[in-house]
Write a protein that holds these residues in place. Structure first.
Motif, short mmCIF file in Angstrom:
data_model
loop_
_atom_site.label_atom_id
_atom_site.label_comp_id
_atom_site.label_asym_id
_atom_site.label_seq_id
_atom_site.Cartn_x
_atom_site.Cartn_y
_atom_site.Cartn_z
N LYS A 1 0.84 -1.19 0.00
CA LYS A 1 0.00 0.00 0.00
C LYS A 1 0.88 1.25 0.00
O LYS A 1 2.11 1.16 -0.04
N GLU B 1 -1.31 -1.30 -4.35
CA GLU B 1 -2.37 -0.29 -4.33
C GLU B 1 -1.86 1.01 -4.94
O GLU B 1 -0.75 1.45 -4.64
N ASP C 1 -3.36 5.13 -6.02
CA ASP C 1 -4.48 6.05 -5.87
C ASP C 1 -4.50 7.13 -6.94
O ASP C 1 -5.28 8.07 -6.87
N ASP D 1 -7.55 2.43 -5.73
CA ASP D 1 -8.16 2.82 -4.47
C ASP D 1 -8.85 4.16 -4.58
O ASP D 1 -8.23 5.18 -4.93
N ASN D 2 -10.15 4.18 -4.28
CA ASN D 2 -10.95 5.40 -4.28
C ASN D 2 -10.93 6.13 -5.63
O ASN D 2 -10.95 7.37 -5.68
N SER E 1 -11.41 -0.65 -4.93
CA SER E 1 -11.64 -0.60 -3.49
C SER E 1 -11.96 0.83 -3.09
O SER E 1 -11.53 1.78 -3.74
N GLY E 2 -12.74 0.97 -2.03
CA GLY E 2 -13.09 2.29 -1.53
C GLY E 2 -14.46 2.75 -1.97
O GLY E 2 -14.80 2.66 -3.15
#
Length: 291
Positions: free
Chosen positions: A165, A199, A201, A220-221, A243-244
């Motif tokens: 992450k 991960e 973002d 993520d998000n 995810s998110g």
């Protein structure tokens, strides 16, 4: 996988917590020779999970208690359906009932919630998976319940796969090494059977991660448009996980972006236990004792 040894260990701890020196109420009110029967009944619709766990609560309390399951894990039920029957020494039945109910109600709640998510994925290739946001000590139970509802499991523990992450990458690249080189170094040290997931973002992080030969990229998000762009950019070179902000209201739209996996902690951390009842009847007394 939920094994009998694990079930017995966790259920035994729960029984010990609930009656460390026995069931004082039953031992003082109920004759030692009394026999009871009970029926596990659905008070609302749902998906069943935890039959073996429910049975273990009675078996470990008194091996002479008989539990007959009338429905298998993963099957649906309607209000009023009889899900299991229990028969044996009344003291043991009364002592075990709350622990048995607590487990089967929560597990069936998770299975029912998961099934709702699965229904929203119809017509897509995406699968819904759980996360590590489980009740400490009950992960195997809760993840079994996710499978009962038609979902899938993410890595079971920190020991099962490498999942890098943002904080991991920040530490890994602190010495000035590139993300790609850092991840290649990780890949070189791993067994060929060990999964490597990273991960990201932001869209611009994808290519450097892909260049390291990772197995899964978690977006993520990301917004829906960003998810679609990410899927197009990755183009099958790795599995794509979203995810998110995954809810029942959003999971269908997320699935239609083309991602392979959608992970949601809500499958286990924000679930309401289902309303199931166990009505106990002493054979010598026609009045039901409900809990």
């Amino acid at each position: 996988m939920l094994t009998s040894n694990h079930i017995d260990r966790v259920v035994s701890a729960a029984l010990e917590e609930d009656a460390p020196w026995g069931d004082l109420t039953s031992e003082t009110l109920i004759p030692a020779t009394a026999v009871a029967t009970a029926t596990l009944t659905a008070r609302e619709a749902g998906v069943f999970s935890g039959g073996d766990v429910f049975a273990a609560a009675f078996r470990l309390t008194d091996p002479s208690i008989t539990v007959t399951l009338r429905i298998a894990d993963g099957e649906t039920f309607a209000p009023g359906d009889a899900l299991a029957s229990v028969s044996g020494p009344a003291r043991g039945v009364l002592q075990a009932e709350r622990i048995g109910l607590n487990f089967v109600q929560r597990m069936s709640g998770i299975a029912t919630q998961t099934a709702r998510y699965v229904d929203r994925l119809a017509g897509t290739k995406a699968r819904i998976v759980d996360t590590r946001k489980t009740t400490p000590g009950l992960r195997a139970f809760e993840r079994h319940a996710v499978r009962s509802g038609g979902g899938f499991n993410h890595r079971f523990s920190l020991s099962d796969a490498v999942m890098a992450k943002d904080n991991h990458l920040a530490v890994l690249t602190a010495g000035g090494i590139s993300v790609t080189d850092a991840l290649r170094s990780v890949r070189a040290r791993l067994s060929h059977t060990t999964h490597l997931e990273v991960e990201v973002d932001r869209i611009d992080q994808i290519e450097p991660v892909l260049a390291a030969g990772v197995d899964t990229i978690m977006l993520d998000n990301f917004t829906l448009d960003e998810l679609r762009a990410g899927v197009a950019l990755i183009a099958g070179r790795a599995l794509v996980e979203a995810s998110g902000n995954v809810t029942l209201d959003t999971v269908g739209e997320i699935a239609h972006t083309g991602v392979d996996v959608i992970s949601s902690g809500a499958l286990t951390h924000s679930v309401r236990s289902l309303d199931l009842g166990l009505d106990v009847v002493l054979e010598a007394d026609p009045d039901a004792v409900s809990r």
